[in-house]
Design a protein around this motif. Structure first.
Motif, PDB file in Angstrom:
ATOM      1  N   ARG A  71       0.888  -1.150  -0.150  1.00  0.00           N
ATOM      2  CA  ARG A  71       0.169   0.062  -0.120  1.00  0.00           C
ATOM      3  C   ARG A  71       0.885   1.209   0.099  1.00  0.00           C
ATOM      4  O   ARG A  71       0.750   2.186  -0.706  1.00  0.00           O
ATOM      5  CB  ARG A  71      -0.987   0.197   1.262  1.00  0.00           C
ATOM      6  CG  ARG A  71      -2.381   0.693   0.916  1.00  0.00           C
ATOM      7  CD  ARG A  71      -3.179   0.868   2.132  1.00  0.00           C
ATOM      8  NE  ARG A  71      -3.231  -0.578   2.722  1.00  0.00           N
ATOM      9  CZ  ARG A  71      -3.775  -0.718   4.157  1.00  0.00           C
ATOM     10  NH1 ARG A  71      -4.035   0.708   4.923  1.00  0.00           N
ATOM     11  NH2 ARG A  71      -4.036  -1.669   4.642  1.00  0.00           N
ATOM     12  N   LEU A 111       2.192   2.109  -3.522  1.00  0.00           N
ATOM     13  CA  LEU A 111       1.109   2.472  -4.480  1.00  0.00           C
ATOM     14  C   LEU A 111       0.618   3.842  -3.881  1.00  0.00           C
ATOM     15  O   LEU A 111       0.643   5.015  -4.723  1.00  0.00           O
ATOM     16  CB  LEU A 111       0.031   1.650  -4.586  1.00  0.00           C
ATOM     17  CG  LEU A 111       0.136   0.397  -5.017  1.00  0.00           C
ATOM     18  CD1 LEU A 111      -1.156  -0.455  -4.918  1.00  0.00           C
ATOM     19  CD2 LEU A 111       0.493   0.499  -6.428  1.00  0.00           C
ATOM     20  N   PHE A 153      -0.295   4.653 -13.812  1.00  0.00           N
ATOM     21  CA  PHE A 153      -0.587   4.266 -12.433  1.00  0.00           C
ATOM     22  C   PHE A 153      -1.283   2.924 -12.459  1.00  0.00           C
ATOM     23  O   PHE A 153      -0.935   1.766 -11.875  1.00  0.00           O
ATOM     24  CB  PHE A 153      -1.842   4.849 -11.834  1.00  0.00           C
ATOM     25  CG  PHE A 153      -2.009   4.758 -10.577  1.00  0.00           C
ATOM     26  CD1 PHE A 153      -3.469   4.232 -10.001  1.00  0.00           C
ATOM     27  CD2 PHE A 153      -1.082   4.583  -9.434  1.00  0.00           C
ATOM     28  CE1 PHE A 153      -3.674   3.848  -8.639  1.00  0.00           C
ATOM     29  CE2 PHE A 153      -1.469   4.410  -8.170  1.00  0.00           C
ATOM     30  CZ  PHE A 153      -2.724   4.100  -7.812  1.00  0.00           C
ATOM     31  N   VAL A 154      -1.955   2.421 -13.553  1.00  0.00           N
ATOM     32  CA  VAL A 154      -2.323   1.341 -13.999  1.00  0.00           C
ATOM     33  C   VAL A 154      -1.242   0.310 -14.381  1.00  0.00           C
ATOM     34  O   VAL A 154      -1.091  -0.897 -13.578  1.00  0.00           O
ATOM     35  CB  VAL A 154      -3.189   1.171 -15.131  1.00  0.00           C
ATOM     36  CG1 VAL A 154      -3.538  -0.088 -15.702  1.00  0.00           C
ATOM     37  CG2 VAL A 154      -4.748   1.875 -14.881  1.00  0.00           C
ATOM     38  N   ASP A 158       1.605   0.476 -13.030  1.00  0.00           N
ATOM     39  CA  ASP A 158       2.326   0.123 -11.590  1.00  0.00           C
ATOM     40  C   ASP A 158       1.673  -0.782 -10.904  1.00  0.00           C
ATOM     41  O   ASP A 158       2.301  -1.505 -10.311  1.00  0.00           O
ATOM     42  CB  ASP A 158       2.541   1.384 -10.708  1.00  0.00           C
ATOM     43  CG  ASP A 158       3.385   2.493 -11.206  1.00  0.00           C
ATOM     44  OD1 ASP A 158       3.301   3.751 -11.249  1.00  0.00           O
ATOM     45  OD2 ASP A 158       4.234   2.289 -11.942  1.00  0.00           O
ATOM     46  N   ILE A 159       0.402  -0.735 -10.812  1.00  0.00           N
ATOM     47  CA  ILE A 159      -0.468  -1.726 -10.185  1.00  0.00           C
ATOM     48  C   ILE A 159      -0.343  -3.094 -11.002  1.00  0.00           C
ATOM     49  O   ILE A 159       0.123  -4.135 -10.426  1.00  0.00           O
ATOM     50  CB  ILE A 159      -1.821  -1.474 -10.380  1.00  0.00           C
ATOM     51  CG1 ILE A 159      -2.124  -0.231  -9.403  1.00  0.00           C
ATOM     52  CG2 ILE A 159      -2.634  -2.509  -9.592  1.00  0.00           C
ATOM     53  CD1 ILE A 159      -3.780   0.033  -9.606  1.00  0.00           C
ATOM     54  N   VAL A 195       1.423  -6.713  -9.236  1.00  0.00           N
ATOM     55  CA  VAL A 195       0.834  -7.907  -9.091  1.00  0.00           C
ATOM     56  C   VAL A 195       1.528  -8.940  -9.695  1.00  0.00           C
ATOM     57  O   VAL A 195       1.448 -10.108  -9.455  1.00  0.00           O
ATOM     58  CB  VAL A 195      -0.748  -7.855  -9.762  1.00  0.00           C
ATOM     59  CG1 VAL A 195      -1.085  -9.178 -10.335  1.00  0.00           C
ATOM     60  CG2 VAL A 195      -1.557  -7.042  -8.954  1.00  0.00           C
ATOM     61  N   ARG A 243       6.584  -7.720  -5.025  1.00  0.00           N
ATOM     62  CA  ARG A 243       5.323  -7.945  -3.689  1.00  0.00           C
ATOM     63  C   ARG A 243       5.704  -8.305  -2.752  1.00  0.00           C
ATOM     64  O   ARG A 243       5.521  -7.829  -1.530  1.00  0.00           O
ATOM     65  CB  ARG A 243       4.410  -8.913  -4.553  1.00  0.00           C
ATOM     66  CG  ARG A 243       3.008  -8.927  -4.127  1.00  0.00           C
ATOM     67  CD  ARG A 243       1.876  -9.648  -4.578  1.00  0.00           C
ATOM     68  NE  ARG A 243       2.286 -10.180  -5.768  1.00  0.00           N
ATOM     69  CZ  ARG A 243       2.170 -11.665  -6.096  1.00  0.00           C
ATOM     70  NH1 ARG A 243       1.502 -12.135  -5.163  1.00  0.00           N
ATOM     71  NH2 ARG A 243       2.530 -12.060  -7.231  1.00  0.00           N
TER      72      ARG A 243
END
Lengths: 318, 281, 332
Positions: C2, C5, C309-310, C312-313, C317, C323
């Motif tokens: 978190r 992000l 941003f997308v 990065d997400i 994942v 992770r």
């Protein structure tokens, strides 16, 4: 005879010519024998061990013949060797810490590997878990990523993977070099255990650390500058070596209990010869305290001087 | 150094790339001297195909301008913009990346944030807005814009490289022996980075040329002169495509393609020269 | 995770504020006055009336207020979705111009980005495998990356539209077409879409292919690849692992490349007179329609930040290392 190697030559191609890393090596390993392969850095022991399984980019097999369990091992033919890899002959590499794909779980890696070699994971899984527990790893390890394991854990995982199909011959390349002393002992003990439980028949344990070999090996073979110097039982090598190099090697080992004031640590003066254009005589001649004219002229052959004891030295063979 | 030169002259990609770029450079330097007509002058027969009969070797535009003269002028400008724009980007990138990588800590954090912000902004859109508002534009301004917006990428790469170098032993030794920071940077780190910086500059050079051409094409090129991108813009505006005036719009693009492509190939060759592992036997 | 992000969001927010500020600042730093340009178009004869109109416009554009107030008004209207009014296409609001042009640009960009990324990576992987393919694909790849987008578009138009007449020269659909959701119209739109899409797609492919090829070669040299080979694993398995691992840096590369592809899309639209954002910007520049330029710029920025941003997400994942590292689970 489990393994029989005859006049093996492995050279590295470079811009300046061929580096003769393994230059005419002949020896045998019996069924169930753990042979330690010792020597300085750059003496060719890793090249020798690896050439039996997997020739990397610059390595070239120039000559020689290898037999495993009575059948010839097509070491020069990459594709033909694939039949034997993992099943008959296997390796625990020097880089075991980074030998696992970082983006895949351990269980996934093993599953993919087995499947690609024609085995089903569910057939072998219970045995796999039993062996993992034997080396002290919980079955939960299969669900982890390599990054979640410590160095020692990765080392043990690789040990289990490499021996999963019960190969006839295992080549363990410097598997204790990156570990602390107590883990070294544990890993060394595991090797012997694997042999006892018949996961592996024979082993070549490559290391520059002779003290490990004392605990693990039945026989020790000493290499120097691409040639074999001596091979005998571990006890003989430690207590009564006959090759000058081996003698100097053993005497340069620190002994527990001996203090600096009592006896100084002796090294071997000089450096090993360049393997690009090696000297024509005995390669140890320059550093050998017993060297004579003959030693610099001709290479001494690797001959038997006693039961189970071979030496390559003009002085000792006499 | 000598070893690098030995491999350099034997590397086919490097030699090929360098030759092409060199040839174009010579063309850019001497070409305009051979031009028979000023680039913007309306004098010739309209829409004439290239010919050897008169002095309009590359033909003329719809409005009677000498395509050859325009071409070589644009070629010169391309090199200037590339060198300046690429140079500025390399310089700023070096300063930022180097300092961030070497100092670490809060300096690194701040510079990193700055780099990320500038990196994310679509530089093209930014250039668009800035250039649109400037009434009179010069080649220098264009080069500065391009340089000041394309440095983050270089800064990032150089910062990573600096990190890996400063953690190496020879720097630790230098520090222990009491060398000042400046000395360490110039004596120990810079020589090892020089090959990297050269490659970076080449990439930035090519990149600057491409961006400049795109800006020119949209109409944000330098006023009072003509560039390769502007040639393409004018040709499209004047329906050169429909009129089959291929000599007007084909050469500018080919020139850019040749220069930038050869620069990239040179880079691959340089990588092989500097990195022994990539050399094939 | 978190924290990572949130940190990224922070940077994007900062970037957005910086971009908005720059966007607002520029017209005020430049010589010239947009209202005068507007007045020039309207051409009022009576000087008194002109003065009145001028004052009105200044007020409606807030140009009579002190600078800091203008800045705040700018933010306020921005948050209301009001990007101003076009001068050239007065009285159309900028936002409606953008919304009309957006589908065309997205229709080119989205398939071009996704497909070129995917196909380029696959081609690069194939080239890493076979020497023959490598020797042909690699030079082509370098040539394509070095080709300016607009020039390639020009060449495609010249060869396929003008000379061979296989495709239309430009526009989104024929001037004579009747708009509707029937197959004829959709077919017409597709016919007009092919060339601009191909232009974007082919040029972008080259860059991805080259990057992927180099990454795969690097992965094939790694320890895990050697270990698998030493255990007799077939090339198939080794390549599968190498491909998956090489994709990761390509994902981050996607975020970086978005800006470049957008620029490419804009100029491609210009060549094809394709009525997307690029075309609108072109007209705005030629007509000194400042507010349109500002509006489109902000819009592009938001789009790019979102896309980043997308990515990065997606990256978090997809890569177990980041992770786990972020969740504090790593040991070694």
């Amino acid at each position: 005879m489990a393994l029989s190697v005859d006049d093996l030559r492995v050279y590295y191609r470079t811009l300046k010519g061929d580096v003769r890393a393994v230059d005419g090596v002949t020896f045998d390993i019996a069924d169930g024998e753990i042979m330690g392969l010792a020597g300085e850095s750059g003496c060719g022991k890793s090249s020798l061990g690896n050439s039996l399984v997997y020739l990397t980019g610059r390595m070239r097999l120039v000559g020689g013949r290898v037999e495993l369990d009575g059948r010839e091992l097509p070491v020069a033919d990459f594709r033909a060797m694939n039949e034997h890899r993992f099943r008959d002959i296997s390796v625990i590499p020097q880089y075991a810490m980074s030998a696992l794909n970082p983006t895949r779980r351990i269980g996934g890696i093993i599953g993919d590997l087995l499947r690609s070699r024609g085995y089903r994971m569910d057939e072998i899984k219970s045995e796999l878990i039993r062996r993992l527990e034997l080396v002290g790893l919980d079955r939960g390890v299969l669900d982890l990523f390599p990054i979640e394991l410590s160095g020692g854990m990765k080392q043990r995982t690789v040990m289990v993977i490499s021996t999963l199909l019960d190969p006839s011959l295992l080549i363990a390349d410097e598997i204790t070099s990156a570990l602390d002393v107590s883990t070294q002992k544990a890993v060394a003990k595991m090797l012997v255990e694997f042999r006892e439980r018949e996961f592996v028949k024979s082993m070549i344990v490559i290391t520059h650390d002779i003290s490990i070999l004392v605990q693990v090996a039945d026989t020790i073979m000493v290499m120097y500058a691409g040639h074999l110097a001596e091979k005998a039982s571990a006890q003989t090598i430690i207590e009564s070596p006959r090759h000058p190099y081996t003698k100097l090697l053993i005497s340069s080992l620190p002994e527990v209990g001996v203090r600096y004031t009592e006896r100084k640590l002796v090294g071997i003066p000089g450096i090993p010869p360049q393997l690009l254009d090696p000297p024509k005589g005995c390669r140890f001649a320059d550093r050998c305290p017993l060297a004579r004219a003959q030693c610099r002229e001709e290479c001494p052959p690797f001959v038997q001087v006693a039961e189970g004891h071979q030496v390559a030295c003009w002085q000792e063979a006499a | 150094m000598k070893e690098a030169l030995y491999f350099a002259v034997r590397n086919r990609k490097l030699v090929f790339g360098a030759s092409v770029v060199g040839a174009m450079l010579l063309f850019a330097i001497f070409g305009p001297l051979l031009a028979q007509h000023p680039a913007l002058e309306y004098g010739g027969v309209l829409s004439h195909a290239p010919t050897t009969h008169d002095s309009y070797w590359f033909g003329t535009t719809l409005l009677g301008q000498d395509v050859y003269a325009q071409f070589v002028t644009g070629l010169r400008l391309a090199f200037v913009v590339g060198a300046l724009g690429g140079g500025i980007a390399a310089l700023v990138g070096m300063l930022v990346g180097f300092t961030a990588g070497y100092r670490g800590g809060i300096v690194d954090e701040v510079l990193n944030m700055l780099t990320n912000v500038v990196l994310v902004i679509p530089t093209f859109a930014l250039l668009l807005v800035i250039a649109a508002y400037l009434q009179v534009r010069g080649i220098l301004a264009e080069a500065v814009f391009i340089g000041m917006t394309s440095w983050p990428w270089a800064a990032r790469a150089l910062r990573a490289q600096t990190f890996s170098l400063t953690s190496r032993d020879f720097v630790g030794l230098a520090r222990l022996s009491g060398s000042s920071s400046w000395r360490i940077m110039t004596r120990e780190i810079a020589p090892n980075m020089s090959s990297y910086i050269v490659m970076m500059f080449i990439l930035l050079f090519g990149n600057a040329i491409l961006i400049a051409a795109t800006l020119d094409f949209i109409g944000l090129g330098p006023s009072n002169t003509i560039s390769l991108g502007m040639m393409m813009q004018l040709s499209v505006q004047n329906a050169a495509l429909q009129l089959h005036l291929w000599w007007w719009f084909v050469p500018p693009g080919i020139a850019i393609m040749l220069i930038v492509g050869s620069l990239y190939v040179m880079n691959v060759g340089l990588d092989e020269v500097f990195n022994p592992k990539l050399r094939s036997l | 995770m978190r924290r990572y992000l949130l940190r990224k969001l922070g940077i994007y927010a900062l970037t957005f504020v910086a971009a908005v500020t720059i966007d607002w600042m520029i017209p005020h730093l430049m010589p010239g006055n947009p209202v005068r340009a507007l007045m020039a178009r309207i051409q009022i004869q009576d000087p008194q009336v002109a003065q009145h109109v001028y004052a009105n416009y200044m007020r409606s554009f807030n140009l009579d207020l002190p600078l800091w107030k203008q800045y705040l008004y700018f933010w306020a209207s921005l948050l209301h979705g009001d990007l101003g009014t076009s001068i050239m296409q007065f009285p159309s609001p900028v936002s409606s111009i953008i919304l009309h042009a957006l589908p065309y640009t997205l229709g080119l960009l989205v398939p071009a980005i996704l497909l070129s990324w995917y196909v380029g990576n696959k081609l690069g992987a194939m080239a890493a495998r076979r020497k023959v393919l490598d020797n042909t694909l690699l030079p082509i790849g370098y040539v394509m990356t070095a080709t300016p987008y607009m020039w390639f578009a020009i060449v495609l138009v010249y060869v396929f539209a003008v000379t061979l007449s296989w495709a239309p020269v430009g526009l989104a659909y024929s001037p004579t077409a009747v708009r509707g959701f029937d197959t004829t119209f959709i077919g017409d739109v597709a016919h007009h879409w092919v060339l601009p899409f191909l232009s974007l797609f082919l040029v972008s492919c080259g860059g991805w292919a080259i990057g992927m090829r180099n990454l795969i070669i690097y992965e094939l040299e790694s320890d895990y690849a050697h270990y698998l080979e030493a255990l007799g694993a077939p090339q198939r398995l080794v390549r599968k692992y190498a491909f998956r691992n090489a994709m990761l840096p390509q994902v981050t590369g996607l975020a970086l490349a978005i800006g470049a592809i957008i620029a490419g899309a804009l100029v491609t639209e210009i060549v094809f007179s394709y009525p997307g954002l690029g075309y609108q910007i072109y007209r705005a520049i030629t007509n000194e329609d400042y507010f349109v330029i500002q509006g489109i710029f902000l819009f592009i920025i938001v789009g790019v930040l979102l896309a980043n941003f997308v990515v990065d997400i997606v990256y978090v994942v997809v890569d177990p290392r980041t992770r786990i590292g972020m969740e504090g689970g790593g040991q070694a």
